[in-house]
Design a protein around this motif. Structure first.
Motif, mmCIF file in Angstrom:
data_model
loop_
_atom_site.group_PDB
_atom_site.id
_atom_site.type_symbol
_atom_site.label_atom_id
_atom_site.label_comp_id
_atom_site.label_asym_id
_atom_site.label_seq_id
_atom_site.Cartn_x
_atom_site.Cartn_y
_atom_site.Cartn_z
ATOM 1 N N SER A 158 117.800 -74.284 2.372
ATOM 2 C CA SER A 158 118.811 -75.326 2.195
ATOM 3 C C SER A 158 118.281 -76.479 1.344
ATOM 4 C CB SER A 158 119.270 -75.858 3.550
ATOM 5 O OG SER A 158 119.855 -74.850 4.303
ATOM 6 N N VAL A 159 117.051 -76.885 1.612
ATOM 7 C CA VAL A 159 116.463 -77.972 0.824
ATOM 8 C C VAL A 159 116.278 -77.537 -0.627
ATOM 9 C CG1 VAL A 159 114.350 -79.317 0.505
ATOM 10 C CG2 VAL A 159 115.398 -79.164 2.747
ATOM 11 N N ARG A 160 115.880 -76.292 -0.834
ATOM 12 C CA ARG A 160 115.718 -75.808 -2.209
ATOM 13 C C ARG A 160 117.049 -75.805 -2.952
ATOM 14 N NH1 ARG A 160 112.480 -70.630 -4.578
ATOM 15 N NH2 ARG A 160 112.862 -71.170 -6.727
ATOM 16 N N PHE A 161 118.111 -75.347 -2.293
ATOM 17 C CA PHE A 161 119.426 -75.356 -2.938
ATOM 18 C C PHE A 161 119.901 -76.781 -3.213
ATOM 19 C CE2 PHE A 161 121.047 -70.943 -1.456
ATOM 20 C CZ PHE A 161 120.216 -70.350 -2.380
ATOM 21 N N LEU A 162 119.648 -77.708 -2.284
ATOM 22 C CA LEU A 162 120.029 -79.105 -2.524
ATOM 23 C C LEU A 162 119.251 -79.696 -3.696
ATOM 24 C CD1 LEU A 162 120.338 -80.503 1.105
ATOM 25 C CD2 LEU A 162 122.173 -80.179 -0.548
ATOM 26 N N ILE A 163 117.965 -79.402 -3.774
ATOM 27 C CA ILE A 163 117.153 -79.904 -4.889
ATOM 28 C C ILE A 163 117.627 -79.302 -6.202
ATOM 29 C CG2 ILE A 163 114.835 -79.815 -5.896
ATOM 30 C CD1 ILE A 163 113.737 -80.102 -3.048
ATOM 31 N N HIS A 164 117.884 -78.004 -6.196
ATOM 32 C CA HIS A 164 118.313 -77.329 -7.421
ATOM 33 C C HIS A 164 119.659 -77.873 -7.912
ATOM 34 C CE1 HIS A 164 117.530 -74.007 -10.158
ATOM 35 N NE2 HIS A 164 118.833 -73.764 -10.164
ATOM 36 N N GLY A 165 120.605 -78.015 -6.993
ATOM 37 C CA GLY A 165 121.923 -78.516 -7.383
ATOM 38 C C GLY A 165 121.908 -79.971 -7.809
ATOM 39 N N SER A 166 121.164 -80.799 -7.088
ATOM 40 C CA SER A 166 121.145 -82.220 -7.425
ATOM 41 C C SER A 166 120.363 -82.495 -8.708
ATOM 42 C CB SER A 166 120.564 -83.026 -6.268
ATOM 43 O OG SER A 166 119.216 -82.675 -6.050
ATOM 44 N N TYR A 167 119.376 -81.666 -9.020
ATOM 45 C CA TYR A 167 118.607 -81.879 -10.249
ATOM 46 C C TYR A 167 119.459 -81.588 -11.488
ATOM 47 C CZ TYR A 167 114.903 -81.608 -13.707
ATOM 48 O OH TYR A 167 114.126 -81.803 -14.817
ATOM 49 N N HIS A 168 120.181 -80.486 -11.472
ATOM 50 C CA HIS A 168 120.965 -80.118 -12.653
ATOM 51 C C HIS A 168 122.259 -80.929 -12.788
ATOM 52 C CE1 HIS A 168 118.353 -76.999 -14.063
ATOM 53 N NE2 HIS A 168 118.309 -76.455 -12.853
ATOM 54 N N LEU A 169 122.704 -81.564 -11.704
ATOM 55 C CA LEU A 169 123.854 -82.451 -11.806
ATOM 56 C C LEU A 169 123.455 -83.871 -12.177
ATOM 57 C CD1 LEU A 169 126.082 -81.327 -8.813
ATOM 58 C CD2 LEU A 169 126.520 -81.020 -11.253
ATOM 59 N N GLY A 170 122.171 -84.152 -12.178
ATOM 60 C CA GLY A 170 121.685 -85.477 -12.554
ATOM 61 C C GLY A 170 121.650 -86.453 -11.403
ATOM 62 N N LEU A 171 121.746 -85.986 -10.177
ATOM 63 C CA LEU A 171 121.703 -86.884 -9.027
ATOM 64 C C LEU A 171 120.278 -87.327 -8.705
ATOM 65 C CD1 LEU A 171 124.250 -85.020 -6.728
ATOM 66 C CD2 LEU A 171 124.661 -87.010 -8.178
#
Length: 136
Positions: A43-56
């Motif tokens: 879950s943390v990996r998916f959150l990091i991956h999604g937030s990094y590419h969205l610019g969060l």
């Protein structure tokens, strides 16, 4: 763009599932600490991956860096999860944590900047690949 939203959405669903698993920890016989560890890391990996590419966020890269070594804990955790399902005991055997110690050791060595100039890590990722292959 759609991939990033899917990663972020899946990470949020994983965190919600993790909260439900923690709340029903005592009553569910198929739930143990290793399954919670697997769900939290994914879950943390998916959150990091999604937030990094969205610019969060831009401080933790999802695909490279020191923190990507910690994702290797999923393999021994899966083994230990199924082992505890098959051989059910009342308490955890602390000797089983020897499977995770190597990955934590590899993370610590890679995160300490004093070892960057040493001979062992002169080759960088090739040395890490060698250590992981020997471990497996």
């Amino acid at each position: 763009m759609i991939e990033s939203f899917l990663f972020l959405f899946t990470g949020i669903i994983g965190v919600l599932t993790l909260v439900l698993m923690v709340k029903s920890y005592k009553s569910n016989p198929f739930n143990n600490i290793f399954l919670i560890l697997i769900f939290s890391i994914v879950s943390v990996r998916f959150l990091i991956h999604g937030s990094y590419h969205l610019g969060l966020q831009d401080s933790i890269r999802p695909d490279s860096g020191v923190y990507s070594v910690l994702f290797l804990i999923i393999a021994p955790s899966s083994y230990l999860y199924y082992k505890t399902l098959i051989f059910q005991t009342k308490s955890y055997n602390y000797l089983d944590l020897k499977h995770i110690v190597f990955i934590v050791f590899l993370f610590i060595i890679n995160s300490v900047s004093a070892f960057d100039d040493s001979f062992i890590f002169y080759f960088g990722p090739i040395t890490n690949f060698y250590f992981i292959a020997v471990f497996i």
